[in-house]
Design a protein around this motif. Structure first.
Motif, PDB file in Angstrom:
ATOM      1  N   VAL A 189      44.106  69.061   0.255  1.00  0.00           N
ATOM      2  CA  VAL A 189      43.080  69.344  -1.133  1.00  0.00           C
ATOM      3  C   VAL A 189      43.617  69.856  -2.186  1.00  0.00           C
ATOM      4  N   LEU A 190      44.489  70.861  -1.612  1.00  0.00           N
ATOM      5  CA  LEU A 190      44.307  72.251  -2.096  1.00  0.00           C
ATOM      6  C   LEU A 190      45.906  72.740  -1.677  1.00  0.00           C
ATOM      7  N   THR A 191      46.915  73.805  -2.456  1.00  0.00           N
ATOM      8  CA  THR A 191      47.782  74.078  -1.784  1.00  0.00           C
ATOM      9  C   THR A 191      47.818  75.152  -3.129  1.00  0.00           C
ATOM     10  N   LEU A 192      48.946  76.189  -2.328  1.00  0.00           N
ATOM     11  CA  LEU A 192      49.328  77.824  -3.548  1.00  0.00           C
ATOM     12  C   LEU A 192      49.528  76.836  -4.700  1.00  0.00           C
ATOM     13  N   GLU A 193      50.264  75.880  -4.504  1.00  0.00           N
ATOM     14  CA  GLU A 193      51.353  75.673  -6.312  1.00  0.00           C
ATOM     15  C   GLU A 193      49.512  75.043  -6.748  1.00  0.00           C
ATOM     16  N   GLN A 194      49.192  74.329  -6.041  1.00  0.00           N
ATOM     17  CA  GLN A 194      47.858  72.818  -7.091  1.00  0.00           C
ATOM     18  C   GLN A 194      46.284  73.808  -6.857  1.00  0.00           C
ATOM     19  N   ASN A 195      46.055  74.637  -6.478  1.00  0.00           N
ATOM     20  CA  ASN A 195      44.906  74.662  -6.117  1.00  0.00           C
ATOM     21  C   ASN A 195      43.147  75.199  -7.399  1.00  0.00           C
ATOM     22  N   ALA A 196      42.474  76.065  -7.042  1.00  0.00           N
ATOM     23  CA  ALA A 196      41.324  75.327  -7.217  1.00  0.00           C
ATOM     24  C   ALA A 196      41.383  76.538  -9.313  1.00  0.00           C
ATOM     25  N   HIS A 197      42.316  77.466  -9.374  1.00  0.00           N
ATOM     26  CA  HIS A 197      43.326  77.799 -10.800  1.00  0.00           C
ATOM     27  C   HIS A 197      43.512  77.569 -11.067  1.00  0.00           C
ATOM     28  N   HIS A 198      44.165  75.612 -10.482  1.00  0.00           N
ATOM     29  CA  HIS A 198      44.694  74.946 -11.718  1.00  0.00           C
ATOM     30  C   HIS A 198      44.286  73.993 -12.321  1.00  0.00           C
ATOM     31  N   LEU A 199      43.441  73.476 -11.081  1.00  0.00           N
ATOM     32  CA  LEU A 199      42.290  72.228 -11.234  1.00  0.00           C
ATOM     33  C   LEU A 199      40.788  73.047 -12.155  1.00  0.00           C
ATOM     34  N   MET A 200      41.026  74.094 -12.765  1.00  0.00           N
ATOM     35  CA  MET A 200      39.161  74.113 -12.930  1.00  0.00           C
ATOM     36  C   MET A 200      39.858  75.179 -13.996  1.00  0.00           C
ATOM     37  N   LEU A 247      33.677  71.500   2.569  1.00  0.00           N
ATOM     38  CA  LEU A 247      33.386  70.867   1.562  1.00  0.00           C
ATOM     39  C   LEU A 247      34.589  70.782   0.503  1.00  0.00           C
ATOM     40  N   VAL A 248      35.340  71.403   0.510  1.00  0.00           N
ATOM     41  CA  VAL A 248      36.863  71.108  -0.364  1.00  0.00           C
ATOM     42  C   VAL A 248      37.717  69.749   0.079  1.00  0.00           C
ATOM     43  N   VAL A 249      37.710  70.125   1.451  1.00  0.00           N
ATOM     44  CA  VAL A 249      38.714  68.944   2.043  1.00  0.00           C
ATOM     45  C   VAL A 249      37.475  67.535   2.223  1.00  0.00           C
ATOM     46  N   ALA A 250      36.783  67.871   1.914  1.00  0.00           N
ATOM     47  CA  ALA A 250      35.721  66.860   1.774  1.00  0.00           C
ATOM     48  C   ALA A 250      35.098  65.565   0.556  1.00  0.00           C
ATOM     49  N   GLY A 251      36.628  66.871  -0.803  1.00  0.00           N
ATOM     50  CA  GLY A 251      35.942  66.158  -1.730  1.00  0.00           C
ATOM     51  C   GLY A 251      35.355  66.276  -2.472  1.00  0.00           C
ATOM     52  N   ILE A 252      34.176  67.421  -2.361  1.00  0.00           N
ATOM     53  CA  ILE A 252      33.391  67.612  -3.069  1.00  0.00           C
ATOM     54  C   ILE A 252      33.817  68.474  -4.248  1.00  0.00           C
ATOM     55  N   PRO A 253      33.830  68.151  -5.966  1.00  0.00           N
ATOM     56  CA  PRO A 253      33.603  68.904  -7.111  1.00  0.00           C
ATOM     57  C   PRO A 253      34.398  70.393  -6.402  1.00  0.00           C
ATOM     58  N   LEU A 254      35.428  71.277  -7.308  1.00  0.00           N
ATOM     59  CA  LEU A 254      35.277  71.964  -6.801  1.00  0.00           C
ATOM     60  C   LEU A 254      34.338  72.513  -7.686  1.00  0.00           C
ATOM     61  N   PRO A 255      33.595  72.823  -8.778  1.00  0.00           N
ATOM     62  CA  PRO A 255      32.362  73.414  -9.661  1.00  0.00           C
ATOM     63  C   PRO A 255      31.577  73.769  -9.234  1.00  0.00           C
ATOM     64  N   VAL A 256      31.303  72.433  -8.042  1.00  0.00           N
ATOM     65  CA  VAL A 256      30.303  72.455  -7.401  1.00  0.00           C
ATOM     66  C   VAL A 256      30.024  73.357  -6.351  1.00  0.00           C
ATOM     67  N   VAL A 257      31.203  73.094  -5.666  1.00  0.00           N
ATOM     68  CA  VAL A 257      31.555  74.380  -4.470  1.00  0.00           C
ATOM     69  C   VAL A 257      31.345  75.891  -4.744  1.00  0.00           C
TER      70      VAL A 257
END
Length: 450
Positions: A336-347, A42-52
């Protein structure tokens, strides 16, 4: 928040509830194996992170509510986390209280969820100032985390040795890919190796079927018979605070708080420890088993919820078995996400809180009444109509697809090699937590030795 986004989160939560309510009842469906590949996709497919995240939280709560059903009605654990509860559930069944076991376990799950969400968000708020410091020493933290979990396991020696062996294999495969020209040199393959560890036990079991001696040893004369005893119907809307006694509610709440605070420890270990501790001074067979079951189910929910929310909302690195296992896609899902730029930084904190509360609320409102009222019917339907192999084949195929996307055919072969080694180590007592943390620490650790 955008109303359209809220609607998408709600729909995703509903999908998670429906799918993982059924998966939770199926026997032997490990949380990491059935949730990590789907979340990653789901994350790799580009689904918005809050939805995932809404989907993920609903799926976790729904699965934890229903994996107690096969334990209570058939004596078979629905997942790894429900295995420690089999003995106490069978005690209640022998006493003619199978229905009571279902209600106590499901109600404990509700208490654990209601306590864990606010506690986790509060702890995350307190730990946020430490995120930058911890991020600078992430590799060292993962290494010492692997050592800590190894020392906490039953098989301490092989778990410690496996850290070096597995790290060497992971880095050797990466250099092999670079040397073969499969991927550009310097690009770090992660998804394939994560998935290889995830399906390790499954792959090892499949490999055993190819060995004549092993296959003959697993052959049985006739199909296994599973008895599903009739349970009493619960016609009114269940209330967990009425099903649990005041003492059981207190024990479940206290266990949930402790399970949330110890989010970095093995969920299985802390579940067994707190469940036995909370029931140790209770007299009476039924009362003791009821206290243990309600406390254990509360801890499993709390440990899983805190294990994903605290690292996600506060730290930005997967510093728990839950975050490094089923929830790893929120922290590391290249590209899509890495340790340096992940859901913590984007949400934002509020997005994480809203998605989590929405997902857990949908699961509680839908799955809890269904689990308490129709446990036997659900169990019969899943056991007789949904082949266990269908679940496993679906997740296995998804893993192979993601591995191919990561590194082509060689990615699939690399997954198979790593999976066989990880599965063997798992069979010897090396748990997922040790293996996943070794995966993160491998570059740093091998850099020290070479």
């Amino acid at each position: 928040m955008d109303p359209m986004m809220l609607l998408q989160m709600l729909l995703a939560a509903l999908v998670g509830v429906v799918v993982y309510t059924a998966i939770g009842v199926a026997p032997g469906t490990d949380e990491t194996a059935v949730l990590a590949p789907v979340t990653l996709a789901l994350v790799v497919a580009g689904i918005p992170l809050p939805v995932v995240l809404s989907f993920f939280m609903a799926a976790i709560v729904a699965k934890k509510l229903t994996d107690s059903i096969p334990v209570s009605v058939a004596g078979i654990p629905g997942g790894v986390m429900s295995a420690p509860m089999v003995e106490h559930a069978m005690t209640l069944k022998r006493e003619g209280q199978a229905t009571l076991a279902i209600r106590k376990m499901a109600s404990g799950s509700v208490i654990g969820t209601l306590v864990a969400v606010p506690i986790s968000l509060f702890l995350a708020f307190l730990l946020t100032p430490l995120a930058d410091v911890l991020g600078q020493y992430a590799s060292q933290i993962f290494f010492f985390g692997a050592v800590f979990l190894a020392l906490m396991s039953r098989e301490k020696v092989i778990s410690l040795v496996s850290i070096l062996v597995l790290a060497a294999l992971i880095q050797a495969l990466r250099h092999f890919y670079w040397g073969m020209g499969v991927i550009p040199e310097g690009r770090v393959v992660f998804i394939s190796f994560f998935l290889g560890i995830t399906i390790g036990p499954m792959m090892f079991n499949l490999a055993q079927l190819l060995v004549n001696r092993e296959r003959k040893a697993m052959t049985v004369a006739e199909p296994k018979t599973i008895q599903i005893y009739k349970t009493e119907e619960e016609h009114r809307i269940p209330n967990p605070f009425r099903i649990l006694t005041r003492q059981e509610t207190t024990s479940a709440a206290a266990s949930s708080v402790l399970g949330s605070v110890t989010f970095f420890m093995s969920p299985v270990g802390i579940t067994i420890f707190l469940g036995e501790m909370m029931s140790s001074w209770v007299k009476g067979t039924v009362e003791k088993a009821s206290r243990a079951l309600s406390s254990m189910d509360a801890v499993t929910n709390a440990a899983y919820i805190a294990g994903i929310l605290i690292p996600l909302a506060a730290l930005g690195i997967p510093m728990s078995p839950m975050a490094i296992g089923p929830g790893n896609a929120f922290f590391n899902a290249p590209p899509v996400l890495t340790l340096e730029q992940n859901a913590h930084h984007l949400m934002s904190f509020s997005e994480i809180a809203i998605a989590s509360i929405l997902g857990t609320a949908v699961a509680l409102l839908i799955t809890y009444p269904i689990a308490v009222r129709y446990a036997r019917q659900i169990c019969i339907f899943v056991f007789s109509r949904i082949p266990h192999e269908a679940f496993l084949a679906m997740f296995f195929a998804l893993v192979m697809l993601l591995a191919y996307m990561d590194a082509g055919v060689m990615g699939i072969l690399g997954v198979m090699v790593l999976a066989l080694v990880a599965g063997l180590l798992n069979r010897w007592g090396v748990n997922y937590g040790v293996q996943f943390m070794t995966l993160y620490a491998a570059p740093w650790l091998m850099g020290l030795l070479v």
